[in-house]
Design a protein around this motif. Sequence first.
Motif, PDB file in Angstrom:
ATOM      1  N   ASN A  95       0.852  -1.193   0.000  1.00  0.00           N
ATOM      2  CA  ASN A  95       0.000   0.000   0.000  1.00  0.00           C
ATOM      3  C   ASN A  95       0.884   1.238   0.000  1.00  0.00           C
ATOM      4  O   ASN A  95       2.109   1.124   0.018  1.00  0.00           O
ATOM      5  CB  ASN A  95      -0.974  -0.019   1.186  1.00  0.00           C
ATOM      6  CG  ASN A  95      -0.249   0.033   2.510  1.00  0.00           C
ATOM      7  OD1 ASN A  95       0.510   0.955   2.787  1.00  0.00           O
ATOM      8  ND2 ASN A  95      -0.470  -0.976   3.345  1.00  0.00           N
ATOM      9  N   ASP A  96       0.262   2.388  -0.021  1.00  0.00           N
ATOM     10  CA  ASP A  96       1.022   3.639  -0.074  1.00  0.00           C
ATOM     11  C   ASP A  96       1.098   4.342   1.279  1.00  0.00           C
ATOM     12  O   ASP A  96       1.585   5.475   1.356  1.00  0.00           O
ATOM     13  CB  ASP A  96       0.392   4.585  -1.105  1.00  0.00           C
ATOM     14  CG  ASP A  96       0.539   4.030  -2.514  1.00  0.00           C
ATOM     15  OD1 ASP A  96       1.572   3.407  -2.811  1.00  0.00           O
ATOM     16  OD2 ASP A  96      -0.391   4.221  -3.322  1.00  0.00           O
ATOM     17  N   LYS A  97       0.627   3.708   2.323  1.00  0.00           N
ATOM     18  CA  LYS A  97       0.653   4.327   3.647  1.00  0.00           C
ATOM     19  C   LYS A  97       2.098   4.395   4.150  1.00  0.00           C
ATOM     20  O   LYS A  97       2.804   3.389   4.134  1.00  0.00           O
ATOM     21  CB  LYS A  97      -0.210   3.539   4.626  1.00  0.00           C
ATOM     22  CG  LYS A  97      -1.671   3.537   4.225  1.00  0.00           C
ATOM     23  CD  LYS A  97      -2.492   2.663   5.143  1.00  0.00           C
ATOM     24  CE  LYS A  97      -3.933   2.643   4.648  1.00  0.00           C
ATOM     25  NZ  LYS A  97      -4.729   1.638   5.323  1.00  0.00           N
ATOM     26  N   LYS A  99       3.583   4.325   6.938  1.00  0.00           N
ATOM     27  CA  LYS A  99       4.019   3.412   8.000  1.00  0.00           C
ATOM     28  C   LYS A  99       4.128   1.959   7.554  1.00  0.00           C
ATOM     29  O   LYS A  99       4.795   1.164   8.218  1.00  0.00           O
ATOM     30  CB  LYS A  99       3.066   3.499   9.198  1.00  0.00           C
ATOM     31  CG  LYS A  99       3.145   4.823   9.924  1.00  0.00           C
ATOM     32  CD  LYS A  99       2.203   4.819  11.108  1.00  0.00           C
ATOM     33  CE  LYS A  99       2.247   6.151  11.851  1.00  0.00           C
ATOM     34  NZ  LYS A  99       1.327   6.145  12.998  1.00  0.00           N
ATOM     35  N   ARG A 101       4.190   0.925   3.860  1.00  0.00           N
ATOM     36  CA  ARG A 101       4.487   0.733   2.433  1.00  0.00           C
ATOM     37  C   ARG A 101       5.720  -0.135   2.212  1.00  0.00           C
ATOM     38  O   ARG A 101       5.980  -0.585   1.098  1.00  0.00           O
ATOM     39  CB  ARG A 101       4.599   2.082   1.726  1.00  0.00           C
ATOM     40  CG  ARG A 101       5.815   2.911   2.094  1.00  0.00           C
ATOM     41  CD  ARG A 101       5.802   4.286   1.431  1.00  0.00           C
ATOM     42  NE  ARG A 101       5.680   4.232   0.003  1.00  0.00           N
ATOM     43  CZ  ARG A 101       6.670   4.437  -0.855  1.00  0.00           C
ATOM     44  NH1 ARG A 101       7.863   4.739  -0.390  1.00  0.00           N
ATOM     45  NH2 ARG A 101       6.477   4.353  -2.146  1.00  0.00           N
TER      46      ARG A 101
END
Length: 187
Positions: A95-97, A99, A101
């Motif tokens: 994902n692109d988060k 914390k 990624r």
Amino acid sequence: MSGKENGRKEKYMKTEKIEIMIREAIPTDAKEILAFSKKTGSETDFLTYGPEGLELSEAFEEMYLEGLMEKENEIMLIATINNEELIGIASVGSNDKPKTRHVGEVGITVEKEFWGFGIGTVLMEEVEIWAKESGIIKRLELTVHAGNERAIKLYEKMGYQKEGIMSRVMYIDDEFVEGIMMSLLID
């Protein structure tokens, strides 16, 4: 003289060499990937889907693959014979988060006819190379059906460590199945 005649048991193994190509999946692979998921889903209970496959439209899969090509921390690799017949897939989802990624979830499927040829090993090696080269992925993780001894041995051979047992990961033939969480740290 046969093995039985001289008192020894001999093991004969059929060995075949096959040449495979591994490359990144592209949008035009969508139809074949969906057909592959239906075939492999009907061959084993170790996958999260059955004969229904991924149950996605070809258009959706094409869009997904197009978007995947733009991601730095996600990939789908396909293994083909003579760049024609799809026989294996390995993917890393993330994902692109900020914390999380750096964490990639690995999925791998090889057509049953080609189990035991080392295709899973090659796909897993390519995933690890890609993860190192990404500069982003620092942890690869997966959950494997607890009864899938062949896959567990592969992951252990590749350096994955068991991190825990997950209860009721799948429900097959009126029974819950445990999963084993495994990971590989990329340094």
